[in-house]
Design an enzyme around this catalytic site. Structure first.
Site, PDB file in Angstrom:
ATOM      1  N   HIS A 102      -2.008  -5.258   1.768  1.00  0.00           N
ATOM      2  CA  HIS A 102      -3.254  -6.009   1.587  1.00  0.00           C
ATOM      3  C   HIS A 102      -2.875  -7.447   1.257  1.00  0.00           C
ATOM      4  O   HIS A 102      -1.913  -7.680   0.517  1.00  0.00           O
ATOM      5  CB  HIS A 102      -4.080  -5.449   0.427  1.00  0.00           C
ATOM      6  N   LYS A 141       0.831  -1.204   0.000  1.00  0.00           N
ATOM      7  CA  LYS A 141       0.000   0.000   0.000  1.00  0.00           C
ATOM      8  C   LYS A 141       0.871   1.262   0.000  1.00  0.00           C
ATOM      9  O   LYS A 141       2.079   1.196   0.288  1.00  0.00           O
ATOM     10  CB  LYS A 141      -0.894  -0.017   1.243  1.00  0.00           C
ATOM     11  N   ASN A 173      -1.881   0.316   7.011  1.00  0.00           N
ATOM     12  CA  ASN A 173      -1.372  -0.951   7.539  1.00  0.00           C
ATOM     13  C   ASN A 173      -0.505  -1.739   6.546  1.00  0.00           C
ATOM     14  O   ASN A 173      -0.474  -2.964   6.564  1.00  0.00           O
ATOM     15  CB  ASN A 173      -2.521  -1.784   8.125  1.00  0.00           C
ATOM     16  N   GLU A 214      -9.423 -11.466  -6.968  1.00  0.00           N
ATOM     17  CA  GLU A 214      -8.573 -10.282  -6.817  1.00  0.00           C
ATOM     18  C   GLU A 214      -7.407 -10.296  -7.803  1.00  0.00           C
ATOM     19  O   GLU A 214      -7.024  -9.260  -8.349  1.00  0.00           O
ATOM     20  CB  GLU A 214      -8.062 -10.185  -5.371  1.00  0.00           C
ATOM     21  N   TYR A 231     -12.746  -3.066  -2.350  1.00  0.00           N
ATOM     22  CA  TYR A 231     -13.209  -2.908  -0.969  1.00  0.00           C
ATOM     23  C   TYR A 231     -14.729  -2.774  -0.931  1.00  0.00           C
ATOM     24  O   TYR A 231     -15.273  -1.986  -0.140  1.00  0.00           O
ATOM     25  CB  TYR A 231     -12.531  -1.699  -0.322  1.00  0.00           C
TER      26      TYR A 231
HETATM   27  P1  IDP Z   1      -7.803  -6.649   5.993  1.00  0.00           P
HETATM   28  O1  IDP Z   1      -6.970  -5.708   5.146  1.00  0.00           O
HETATM   29  O2  IDP Z   1      -7.074  -7.062   7.247  1.00  0.00           O
HETATM   30  O3  IDP Z   1      -8.352  -7.810   5.205  1.00  0.00           O
HETATM   31  P2  IDP Z   1     -10.474  -5.432   5.866  1.00  0.00           P
HETATM   32  O4  IDP Z   1     -11.490  -5.487   6.959  1.00  0.00           O
HETATM   33  O5  IDP Z   1     -10.716  -6.197   4.613  1.00  0.00           O
HETATM   34  O6  IDP Z   1      -9.058  -5.825   6.544  1.00  0.00           O
HETATM   35  O7  IDP Z   1     -10.286  -3.892   5.517  1.00  0.00           O
HETATM   36  C1  IDP Z   1      -9.574  -3.488   4.364  1.00  0.00           C
HETATM   37  C2  IDP Z   1      -8.735  -2.275   4.709  1.00  0.00           C
HETATM   38  O8  IDP Z   1      -9.580  -1.182   5.092  1.00  0.00           O
HETATM   39  C3  IDP Z   1      -7.815  -2.471   5.907  1.00  0.00           C
HETATM   40  O9  IDP Z   1      -6.615  -3.142   5.571  1.00  0.00           O
HETATM   41  C4  IDP Z   1      -7.577  -1.044   6.358  1.00  0.00           C
HETATM   42  O10 IDP Z   1      -6.621  -0.385   5.530  1.00  0.00           O
HETATM   43  C5  IDP Z   1      -8.944  -0.423   6.110  1.00  0.00           C
HETATM   44  N1  IDP Z   1      -9.779  -0.483   7.306  1.00  0.00           N
HETATM   45  C6  IDP Z   1     -10.475  -1.542   7.787  1.00  0.00           C
HETATM   46  N2  IDP Z   1     -11.142  -1.219   8.922  1.00  0.00           N
HETATM   47  C7  IDP Z   1     -10.849   0.080   9.157  1.00  0.00           C
HETATM   48  C8  IDP Z   1     -11.250   1.023  10.189  1.00  0.00           C
HETATM   49  O11 IDP Z   1     -12.000   0.710  11.125  1.00  0.00           O
HETATM   50  N3  IDP Z   1     -10.747   2.293  10.073  1.00  0.00           N
HETATM   51  C9  IDP Z   1      -9.922   2.678   9.056  1.00  0.00           C
HETATM   52  N4  IDP Z   1      -9.544   1.846   8.081  1.00  0.00           N
HETATM   53  C10 IDP Z   1      -9.996   0.564   8.123  1.00  0.00           C
HETATM   54 MG    MG Z   2      -9.780  -7.791   3.666  1.00  0.00          MG
END
Ligand code: IDP
Ligand code: MG
Length: 158
Positions: A115, A9, A112, A126, A49
């Site tokens: 992905h 990312k 974070n 994907e 997303y």
């Molecule tokens: P993952 O990346 O661990 O699979 P997902 O729930 O699929 O998590 O969410 C996709 C991305 O959306 C996350 O990696 C993060 O960057 C962002 N994200 C998820 N939940 C939150 C939140 O509560 N606040 C801000 N960003 C979030």
């Molecule tokens: Mg995810």
């Protein structure tokens, strides 16, 4: 062999962590079957997303994912989807376990670093979203037989 999608990312690009993260995957013994840089936009992120489009943080997530180009990778290995998810760690980097990419390299839920596809089914969808078939390469490195024993190639998740 199983394949998964990884996106380095903008948080990885901005913080110059690209090499460090790719190194972890290579040291683990995963094969890079595809790798390229691309600029994401809102339309591809609405697909990618889709489960988050109605969440209040979605505009901020789009902004964050488009601020620089990203590096998309297709990684290959036995049980690679589960292996890469385990290496990635929990979504929120502050609670992700030490030893994981997010746990070691980040402090944010949104920013974070990586992905990673969450199931073999989503990995297939994907990978098609981000790669043309000719951008994914089928080869084995000469280290293959040191990475896997014959049993590893027969059995899954043992
Ligand atoms: P993952 O990346 O661990 O699979 P997902 O729930 O699929 O998590 O969410 C996709 C991305 O959306 C996350 O990696 C993060 O960057 C962002 N994200 C998820 N939940 C939150 C939140 O509560 N606040 C801000 N960003 C979030
Ligand atoms: Mg995810």
């Amino acid at each position: 062999m199983e394949k998964t999608l990884v996106i380095l990312k903008p948080s990885a690009v901005q913080r110059a962590l690209v090499g460090k993260v790719i190194d972890r995957f290579q040291q683990k013994g995963l094969t890079i079957a595809g790798c390229k840089m691309m600029q994401l936009d809102e339309s591809i992120l609405r697909e990618h997303y889709a489960h988050l489009v109605d969440r209040p943080f979605f505009p901020s997530l789009v902004e964050s994912m488009t601020v620089t180009p990203v590096i998309v990778m297709c990684l290959e290995g036995v049980d690679v989807v589960a292996v890469v998810r385990a290496m990635t760690g929990a979504t929120n980097s502050r609670v992700a376990a030490p030893g994981t990419i997010r746990g070691d390299l980040g402090m944010s839920g949104q920013e974070n670093i990586v992905h990673a596809s969450d199931s073999p089914e989503s990995a297939e969808v994907e990978l098609k979203r981000f790669f043309k078939p000719e951008e994914i390469f089928d080869y084995k490195t000469i280290t293959f037989t040191s990475i896997y024993a014959p049993d590893d190639l027969r059995a899954k998740k043992q």
